[in-house]
Write a protein that holds these residues in place. Structure first.
Motif, PDB file in Angstrom:
ATOM      1  N   LEU A  95      44.756  30.622  38.293  1.00 36.77           N
ATOM      2  CA  LEU A  95      43.885  30.409  39.443  1.00 36.77           C
ATOM      3  C   LEU A  95      43.103  31.669  39.795  1.00 36.77           C
ATOM      4  O   LEU A  95      41.919  31.604  40.138  1.00 36.77           O
ATOM      5  CB  LEU A  95      44.695  29.934  40.645  1.00 36.77           C
ATOM      6  CG  LEU A  95      45.206  28.498  40.573  1.00 36.77           C
ATOM      7  CD1 LEU A  95      46.141  28.204  41.742  1.00 36.77           C
ATOM      8  CD2 LEU A  95      44.057  27.518  40.545  1.00 36.77           C
ATOM      9  N   GLU A  96      43.769  32.829  39.730  1.00 35.51           N
ATOM     10  CA  GLU A  96      43.073  34.082  40.007  1.00 35.51           C
ATOM     11  C   GLU A  96      41.948  34.306  39.001  1.00 35.51           C
ATOM     12  O   GLU A  96      40.854  34.747  39.364  1.00 35.51           O
ATOM     13  CB  GLU A  96      44.052  35.254  39.988  1.00 35.51           C
ATOM     14  CG  GLU A  96      44.962  35.311  41.195  1.00 35.51           C
ATOM     15  CD  GLU A  96      46.007  36.409  41.088  1.00 35.51           C
ATOM     16  OE1 GLU A  96      46.111  37.052  40.018  1.00 35.51           O
ATOM     17  OE2 GLU A  96      46.730  36.613  42.075  1.00 35.51           O
ATOM     18  N   GLN A 135      53.962  31.748  38.553  1.00 39.71           N
ATOM     19  CA  GLN A 135      53.221  32.983  38.300  1.00 39.71           C
ATOM     20  C   GLN A 135      52.111  32.746  37.271  1.00 39.71           C
ATOM     21  O   GLN A 135      51.003  33.275  37.409  1.00 39.71           O
ATOM     22  CB  GLN A 135      54.161  34.080  37.827  1.00 39.71           C
ATOM     23  CG  GLN A 135      55.037  34.641  38.924  1.00 39.71           C
ATOM     24  CD  GLN A 135      56.070  35.630  38.410  1.00 39.71           C
ATOM     25  OE1 GLN A 135      56.292  35.742  37.211  1.00 39.71           O
ATOM     26  NE2 GLN A 135      56.714  36.326  39.340  1.00 39.71           N
ATOM     27  N   GLN A 136      52.414  31.942  36.266  1.00 37.92           N
ATOM     28  CA  GLN A 136      51.405  31.642  35.260  1.00 37.92           C
ATOM     29  C   GLN A 136      50.256  30.854  35.893  1.00 37.92           C
ATOM     30  O   GLN A 136      49.084  31.154  35.657  1.00 37.92           O
ATOM     31  CB  GLN A 136      52.012  30.841  34.118  1.00 37.92           C
ATOM     32  CG  GLN A 136      51.029  30.493  33.028  1.00 37.92           C
ATOM     33  CD  GLN A 136      51.676  29.665  31.927  1.00 37.92           C
ATOM     34  OE1 GLN A 136      52.835  29.330  31.995  1.00 37.92           O
ATOM     35  NE2 GLN A 136      50.883  29.341  30.912  1.00 37.92           N
ATOM     36  N   ARG A 137      50.608  29.893  36.748  1.00 40.64           N
ATOM     37  CA  ARG A 137      49.573  29.097  37.412  1.00 40.64           C
ATOM     38  C   ARG A 137      48.745  29.978  38.354  1.00 40.64           C
ATOM     39  O   ARG A 137      47.517  29.836  38.441  1.00 40.64           O
ATOM     40  CB  ARG A 137      50.215  27.960  38.184  1.00 40.64           C
ATOM     41  CG  ARG A 137      49.215  27.041  38.783  1.00 40.64           C
ATOM     42  CD  ARG A 137      49.825  25.769  39.270  1.00 40.64           C
ATOM     43  NE  ARG A 137      48.779  24.930  39.843  1.00 40.64           N
ATOM     44  CZ  ARG A 137      48.942  24.145  40.859  1.00 40.64           C
ATOM     45  NH1 ARG A 137      50.110  24.025  41.425  1.00 40.64           N
ATOM     46  NH2 ARG A 137      47.945  23.436  41.327  1.00 40.64           N
ATOM     47  N   ALA A 174      31.047  31.369  38.376  1.00 40.36           N
ATOM     48  CA  ALA A 174      30.757  30.084  39.022  1.00 40.36           C
ATOM     49  C   ALA A 174      31.539  29.938  40.322  1.00 40.36           C
ATOM     50  O   ALA A 174      31.002  29.506  41.347  1.00 40.36           O
ATOM     51  CB  ALA A 174      31.089  28.940  38.076  1.00 40.36           C
ATOM     52  N   ALA A 175      32.805  30.301  40.296  1.00 39.65           N
ATOM     53  CA  ALA A 175      33.630  30.186  41.502  1.00 39.65           C
ATOM     54  C   ALA A 175      33.178  31.175  42.568  1.00 39.65           C
ATOM     55  O   ALA A 175      33.165  30.848  43.763  1.00 39.65           O
ATOM     56  CB  ALA A 175      35.099  30.418  41.158  1.00 39.65           C
ATOM     57  N   GLU A 176      32.817  32.397  42.162  1.00 39.30           N
ATOM     58  CA  GLU A 176      32.331  33.376  43.134  1.00 39.30           C
ATOM     59  C   GLU A 176      31.041  32.902  43.800  1.00 39.30           C
ATOM     60  O   GLU A 176      30.840  33.097  44.998  1.00 39.30           O
ATOM     61  CB  GLU A 176      32.122  34.740  42.461  1.00 39.30           C
ATOM     62  CG  GLU A 176      33.412  35.458  42.168  1.00 39.30           C
ATOM     63  CD  GLU A 176      33.196  36.832  41.565  1.00 39.30           C
ATOM     64  OE1 GLU A 176      32.025  37.252  41.399  1.00 39.30           O
ATOM     65  OE2 GLU A 176      34.207  37.475  41.255  1.00 39.30           O
TER      66      GLU A 176
END
Length: 188
Positions: free
Chosen positions: A71-72, A65-67, A79-81
């Motif tokens: 990631l979210e 869940q933390q990972r 930059a990712a968008e």
């Protein structure tokens, strides 16, 4: 003849059967206690392993869940968008370039009756399916009807929607009737 006479003021009773029964019941109780204790210990030991497995699974879930939240957060970054938008744009271009033009022209050639021609064609990929907008010119109503029936019977074309029909009164025009329609084309 002998008579068993007890002349004592407090007669002595025979307690051997009671003591034997008490010893037997006590022994059975101790054996039952040992068996139940052994069973309880094994159950406790088995539950300890299950509790340890559950704890490991819960720890793994918390790490996942933390990972996932990391990631979210990363994918929500500008930059990712930007990268995702660019890849979606490039995938759209690739899909448009990979449209089977030769195949659709061969399939349309089989469905076009005499006196009917394709004026314009504009495919658009929507969710992996090709939506084709066609402008068809027909010299007669009979040719137009034959074309519409051929499209409806075709296994490659489906969901036909006629958007517009225009008639031309010019005697020099080869197309007396012009149809605008959209169909779904199966590219497989």
């Amino acid at each position: 003849m002998k008579l068993p006479l007890n002349l004592a003021t407090a007669p002595q009773e025979n307690r051997r059967p009671f003591l034997a029964a008490a010893a037997l019941v006590g022994t059975l109780g101790i054996v039952a206690l040992a068996l139940l204790s052994h069973s309880a210990f094994e159950s406790w030991q088995g539950n300890r392993e299950i509790r340890a497995s559950i704890a490991r699974t819960e720890l793994s879930m918390q790490e996942d869940q933390q990972r996932q939240s990391e990631l979210e957060a990363y994918f929500r970054s500008p930059a990712a968008e930007e990268i995702l938008d660019r890849s979606a744009f490039l995938n759209t271009l690739i899909d448009e370039r990979s449209f089977p033009w030769a195949k659709i022209f061969m399939d349309l050639e089989e469905t076009l009756p005499p006196g009917v021609r394709v004026v314009t064609i504009a495919p658009r990929l929507v969710n992996g399916r090709a939506e084709v907008t066609l402008e068809i010119g027909a010299s007669t109503d009979e040719g137009k009807i034959q074309f519409l029936q051929a499209i409806e019977k075709s296994k490659l074309f489906s969901g036909m929607v006629v958007k517009d029909e225009r008639r031309s009164d010019q005697p020099t025009s080869p197309d007396r009737i012009v149809l605008n329609l959209t169909v779904w084309y199966s590219t497989t």
